[in-house]
Design an enzyme around this catalytic site. Sequence first.
Site, PDB file in Angstrom:
ATOM      1  N   LYS A 171      33.331  39.227  37.305  1.00  8.95           N
ATOM      2  CA  LYS A 171      33.890  38.293  38.292  1.00  8.95           C
ATOM      3  C   LYS A 171      32.955  38.101  39.472  1.00  8.95           C
ATOM      4  O   LYS A 171      32.898  37.016  40.044  1.00  8.95           O
ATOM      5  CB  LYS A 171      35.272  38.756  38.769  1.00  8.95           C
TER       6      LYS A 171
ATOM      7  N   LYS B 182      36.008  35.400  25.979  1.00  6.13           N
ATOM      8  CA  LYS B 182      37.480  35.354  25.941  1.00  6.13           C
ATOM      9  C   LYS B 182      37.992  34.105  26.651  1.00  6.13           C
ATOM     10  O   LYS B 182      37.376  33.625  27.607  1.00  6.13           O
ATOM     11  CB  LYS B 182      38.089  36.629  26.539  1.00  6.13           C
TER      12      LYS B 182
ATOM     13  N   LYS C 262      41.207  31.556  32.433  1.00  9.71           N
ATOM     14  CA  LYS C 262      41.695  30.507  33.334  1.00  9.71           C
ATOM     15  C   LYS C 262      40.558  29.882  34.107  1.00  9.71           C
ATOM     16  O   LYS C 262      40.580  28.723  34.457  1.00  9.71           O
ATOM     17  CB  LYS C 262      42.624  31.128  34.391  1.00  9.71           C
TER      18      LYS C 262
END
Length: 328
Positions: free
Chosen positions: A113, A195, A198
Site C-alpha cells: 500500500k 488480486k 478496490k
Amino acid sequence: MAKKRVFSGIQPTGQIHLGNYLGAVKNWVDSQDEYENIFCVVNSHAITTTQDPKELKEKTYELAGMLLACGIDVEKSNLFIQSEIDEHPALAWILDCNIPMGEMNRMTQFKDKSSKNAKNVNVGLFNYPALMAADILLYQSDGVPVGEDQKQHLELSRNVAMKFNRDFGECFKIPEPLIPKVGARVMGLDDPSVKMSKSAKGNNHAIFLLDSPEEILKKFKKATTDSHNAIIFDETRAGVYNLLSIYEVFTHKSREMIENEFAHKGYGEFKIAVAEVVIEALRPIQEEYLRLSTEKGYIQKVLRAGADKVRPLAKATYQKAKDLVGLV
Ligand code: ATP
Ligand code: LTN
C-alpha cells in the site's frame, strides 16, 4: 454448547467487489447460524489512506447497507461501526507497546500500500495491523473469517495476544483464521496475476456488486485468459482458473462436473456462462440494496443497536488489559 464467536471487518474505502464478497462477506452470511457473529465497518482503518471526509461518512453507511443486502441478518449478527467504540484505538495503543518493530516491519500489505500511495505514507498505515488486532482481541473472538491476503495480519494478532498473555497474565483468546477453500483469493479479470482490489485502476479489473448485468457480461467477455483451449482447473493458468473458481463457488458443482460441462466448449461460451451465474447471484442483492437505500434511518438504528450490544464486551477486555499492564 456455547457457539464460537467470529469477528470480521471490512473497510468503507470504495465499492465492494467479487473478491470481498467471495473471500469474506458470503462466508459471514452463510455461517451466521453456526457462530455468534460480530461484523464491523472498519472506518478508522479507512483513514490510513486519503479519504474525502464527507464521502467517507456516506460510504460507511452505504457499506453497512450493502452488508445487510448481502444477507447479514441483524437478528443473528451484530453489525456496527468501528469508530463508535473508543476501546479499539485505546487497546491498539497497549498492543503497540507489545509488538516488536521487526515483526511490524515484515507486513507485506504495508509495503504494497505504501508503494502504491507514495504521497501519503503515514504512521497509521504502518500501524494498521495493531488496530486490526485490537478489533479482534477486544471481543475474545474464536475465529476471523477473511480472505487469504489477511493471513499475515492474523498471525500478528495471534502473536501479540500470546505474548501479552505470557508477559502480563491471561487476557485474550487466541483467534483462528477462517479462510474459505474456494474464493479466498479472487484475481483481477484484466490481470489474473494480481488480486482483485478496490483500489486498482482499469475498467475491466473488478466486478462490483452493484454492476449492471450488461457491465458484468462485458467485463467477463474481456477477461484475460490464455492461448490454450482446455477449460480445466489448472492453477498455472491463472485467468481460466480464476473464472472456473468463481463458477465453482456460485454453482456449488464439483470440479469434475464443471470440466465435463465445458469439455467441448470455447472460451467465448464459457465466459458467458460464468457471467450469467454471477448476474443471477447478484440480482437479489442489488434489489435489496435498492430497497434499503430508502431506509437510511433503519440502517443507522441497526448500527447503533449493534454497537450498544457489543460495547460491554469491548470495555471488559480493555479494562482487563489496562489493569494487567498497570494503567490506572
Ligand atoms: P482492496 O485491497 O480490495 O482495496 P482491502 O484489502 O482494503 O481492499 P477490505 O475491504 O478491507 O479489503 O477487505 C474485506 C475483506 O475482503 C477481507 O477479508 C479481505 O481478505 C477480503 N478480500 C479483499 N480482496 C479479496 C480478493 N481479491 N479475494 C478474496 N478476498 C478478498
Ligand atoms: N484488514 C482487513 C480489514 C479488517 C479486519 C479487521 C478483518 C480490519 N479489522 C478485523 C478482520 C478482522 C482487510 O481486509 N483489509
